[in-house]
Scaffold this active site. Structure first.
Site, PDB file in Angstrom:
ATOM      1  N   ASP A  45       4.252   0.722   1.753  1.00 22.56           N
ATOM      2  CA  ASP A  45       3.478  -0.575   2.570  1.00 22.56           C
ATOM      3  C   ASP A  45       4.524  -1.549   2.421  1.00 22.56           C
ATOM      4  O   ASP A  45       4.304  -2.627   3.420  1.00 22.56           O
ATOM      5  CB  ASP A  45       2.445  -0.757   1.218  1.00 22.56           C
ATOM      6  CG  ASP A  45       1.079   0.012   1.364  1.00 22.56           C
ATOM      7  OD1 ASP A  45       1.006   0.797   2.582  1.00 22.56           O
ATOM      8  OD2 ASP A  45       0.180  -0.089   0.407  1.00 22.56           O
ATOM      9  N   HIS A  96       1.106   1.208   7.607  1.00 26.07           N
ATOM     10  CA  HIS A  96       1.931   2.650   7.614  1.00 26.07           C
ATOM     11  C   HIS A  96       2.499   2.765   8.983  1.00 26.07           C
ATOM     12  O   HIS A  96       3.463   3.246   8.828  1.00 26.07           O
ATOM     13  CB  HIS A  96       0.820   3.645   7.424  1.00 26.07           C
ATOM     14  CG  HIS A  96      -0.002   3.308   6.038  1.00 26.07           C
ATOM     15  ND1 HIS A  96      -1.418   4.091   5.836  1.00 26.07           N
ATOM     16  CD2 HIS A  96       0.273   2.846   5.153  1.00 26.07           C
ATOM     17  CE1 HIS A  96      -1.726   3.699   4.582  1.00 26.07           C
ATOM     18  NE2 HIS A  96      -0.598   2.917   4.184  1.00 26.07           N
ATOM     19  N   HIS A 127       3.961   5.103  -2.511  1.00 25.01           N
ATOM     20  CA  HIS A 127       3.116   4.191  -1.555  1.00 25.01           C
ATOM     21  C   HIS A 127       3.341   2.964  -1.347  1.00 25.01           C
ATOM     22  O   HIS A 127       3.362   2.262  -0.453  1.00 25.01           O
ATOM     23  CB  HIS A 127       1.604   4.638  -1.593  1.00 25.01           C
ATOM     24  CG  HIS A 127       0.819   4.289  -0.348  1.00 25.01           C
ATOM     25  ND1 HIS A 127       0.813   4.811   0.767  1.00 25.01           N
ATOM     26  CD2 HIS A 127       0.109   3.248  -0.308  1.00 25.01           C
ATOM     27  CE1 HIS A 127       0.265   4.303   1.732  1.00 25.01           C
ATOM     28  NE2 HIS A 127      -0.245   3.204   0.864  1.00 25.01           N
ATOM     29  N   HIS A 187      -0.351  -6.261  -0.455  1.00 20.08           N
ATOM     30  CA  HIS A 187       0.239  -6.824   0.908  1.00 20.08           C
ATOM     31  C   HIS A 187       0.223  -8.303   0.980  1.00 20.08           C
ATOM     32  O   HIS A 187       0.848  -9.220   1.570  1.00 20.08           O
ATOM     33  CB  HIS A 187      -1.043  -6.465   1.970  1.00 20.08           C
ATOM     34  CG  HIS A 187      -1.086  -5.150   1.964  1.00 20.08           C
ATOM     35  ND1 HIS A 187      -0.225  -3.955   2.530  1.00 20.08           N
ATOM     36  CD2 HIS A 187      -2.252  -4.082   1.650  1.00 20.08           C
ATOM     37  CE1 HIS A 187      -0.522  -2.880   2.317  1.00 20.08           C
ATOM     38  NE2 HIS A 187      -1.923  -2.715   1.886  1.00 20.08           N
TER      39      HIS A 187
END
Length: 297
Positions: free
Chosen positions: A244, A83, A240, A267
Site C-alpha cells: 500500500d 494496488h 500488504h 493511507h
C-alpha cells in the site's frame, strides 16, 4: 536500481474488469500507453458532462479512509488506486492513461498480483525522455498518536514497515527490504488486503466493503483466518501494508531515492508524509538521470 534511466510506458493496452471493494460496482479498466512526461492519469469514461481527467498527484488525493481516493477540480473521483499504483511504481511504468467506466479501481484478488500480470502481458516500451527521481536529502516525519511515517536519505529505495494488532493471527510484524522490481515480485505483490469480520457490518452500513469477500481479502475472526486457503505469507499483513505504501508514495510521480519507515501507518499518514515532503523544498531534490547510452559512452 534504475539501469535504463529512461521513462517507460506500456507497449500495448492492458484491459481487465472486476468489482470495486467498497462500491461493489463492476468496472472495466484499460491501462493505455501515454506520452513521455505525462505521468499516471485516470479518465472516467462514464462521466461526459464535465472534466473526467484525474491526474494521480499528491494534491489530488482527497480521501484516505480504507483506500486512496483522487479527485479533480470538477469533483470527479477515482478510489482505491493504491494496488494498481504500486504495480506501476514497482515495474517502472512512468506514463499511462487509465480509462475506467466506474468510480473505483477493481479490487481483483486484493493484492497487486493481477495488475502485475496485466502489465506484463501488455509489455513495456522505453521512451526517449530521461527519467527523473526524487532524492530525499533530509529526514521528514509525520506522527499521529502511536502511528508514524518517515522518509530518510538513502541511495536506493528502501522500506521498513511495522504493525501490531491484538489478534494472535497478526500480532507484531515487521518487513524491511530494498524495494526493486524483483523484491516487489518476490516479497510483496501477492500480499492481500485484510479486515476483521466484526468490522464488516459496520463498514457496509457506512456504504463501504460492498464488494468485499474472501475472494479479494483476508478475513480475520478473532484469532483465526477464515479463508480456506490460508495465508500466502506468514506475515502477509505487514507485507500488504508495505505494498500500500509503495502505491501511496507513487503520487509523487517518480521513483524515490530514500528510505520509508512506517509504524502502524495507513493511507492517511502516507499521504500526509508525501505532502510534508513537498512542503519542505530543502528536504528533497528532483534529479534527472543521465540516459544509459549517453554520448560520453
Amino acid at each position: 536500481m534504475l539501469p535504463e534511466h529512461h521513462e517507460h510506458t506500456l507497449a500495448t493496452p492492458a484491459i481487465c474488469a472486476g468489482v470495486g471493494l467498497h462500491t461493489g460496482e463492476r468496472v472495466r479498466l484499460s491501462v493505455r500507453p501515454a506520452p513521455a512526461g505525462s505521468g499516471v492519469v485516470f479518465m472516467r469514461s462514464d462521466i461526459t458532462d464535465r472534466d473526467n481527467i484525474i491526474a494521480a498527484t499528491a494534491e489530488s488525493v482527497t480521501q484516505t479512509r480504507l483506500g486512496t481516493v483522487i479527485t479533480n477540480k470538477a469533483g470527479v473521483s477515482v478510489s482505491t488506486i493504491e494496488h494498481l499504483m504500486a504495480a506501476l511504481s514497482a515495474l517502472g511504468v512512468d506514463n499511462v492513461l487509465i480509462e475506467m467506466d466506474g468510480p473505483e479501481v477493481p479490487i481483483m484478488d486484493g493484492s497487486a498480483l493481477p495488475f502485475v500480470q496485466l502489465l506484463d502481458r501488455a509489455g513495456f516500451r522505453r521512451q526517449p525522455m530521461p527519467q527523473s527521481v526524487i532524492e530525499i536529502l533530509k529526514p521528514v516525519h509525520v506522527v499521529e498518536g502511536d502511528k508514524r511515517a518517515s522518509l530518510l536519505p538513502c541511495d536506493r529505495f528502501e522500506m521498513r514497515f511495522e504493525i501490531e494488532f491484538d489478534s494472535a493471527v497478526i500480532g507484531y510484524q515487521v518487513v524491511d527490504l530494498v524495494v526493486t522490481e524483483d523484491s516487489f515480485r518476490d516479497e510483496l505483490m501477492s500480499a492481500r488486503t485484510f479486515g476483521f469480520l466484526e468490522g464488516v457490518e459496520a463498514l457496509r452500513a457506512a456504504g463501504l466493503a460492498r464488494g468485499g469477500s474472501m475472494d479479494n481479502a483476508i478475513v480475520i475472526d478473532g484469532d483465526k483466518v477464515l479463508n480456506a486457503e490460508g495465508l500466502r505469507y506468514t506475515d502477509e499483513f505487514v507485507r500488504h501494508k508495505a505494498l500500500d505504501a509503495i502505491g501511496d508514495l507513487y503520487v509523487l510521480g517518480m521513483p524515490i531515492l530514500g528510505r520509508f519507515e512506517g509504524i502502524k501507518a495507513g493511507h492517511g499518514l502516507n499521504n500526509a508524509l508525501v505532502r510534508a515532503l513537498l512542503s519542505r523544498p530543502d528536504a528533497y531534490q528532483v534529479v534527472t538521470l543521465a540516459p544509459a547510452l549517453s554520448k560520453a559512452g
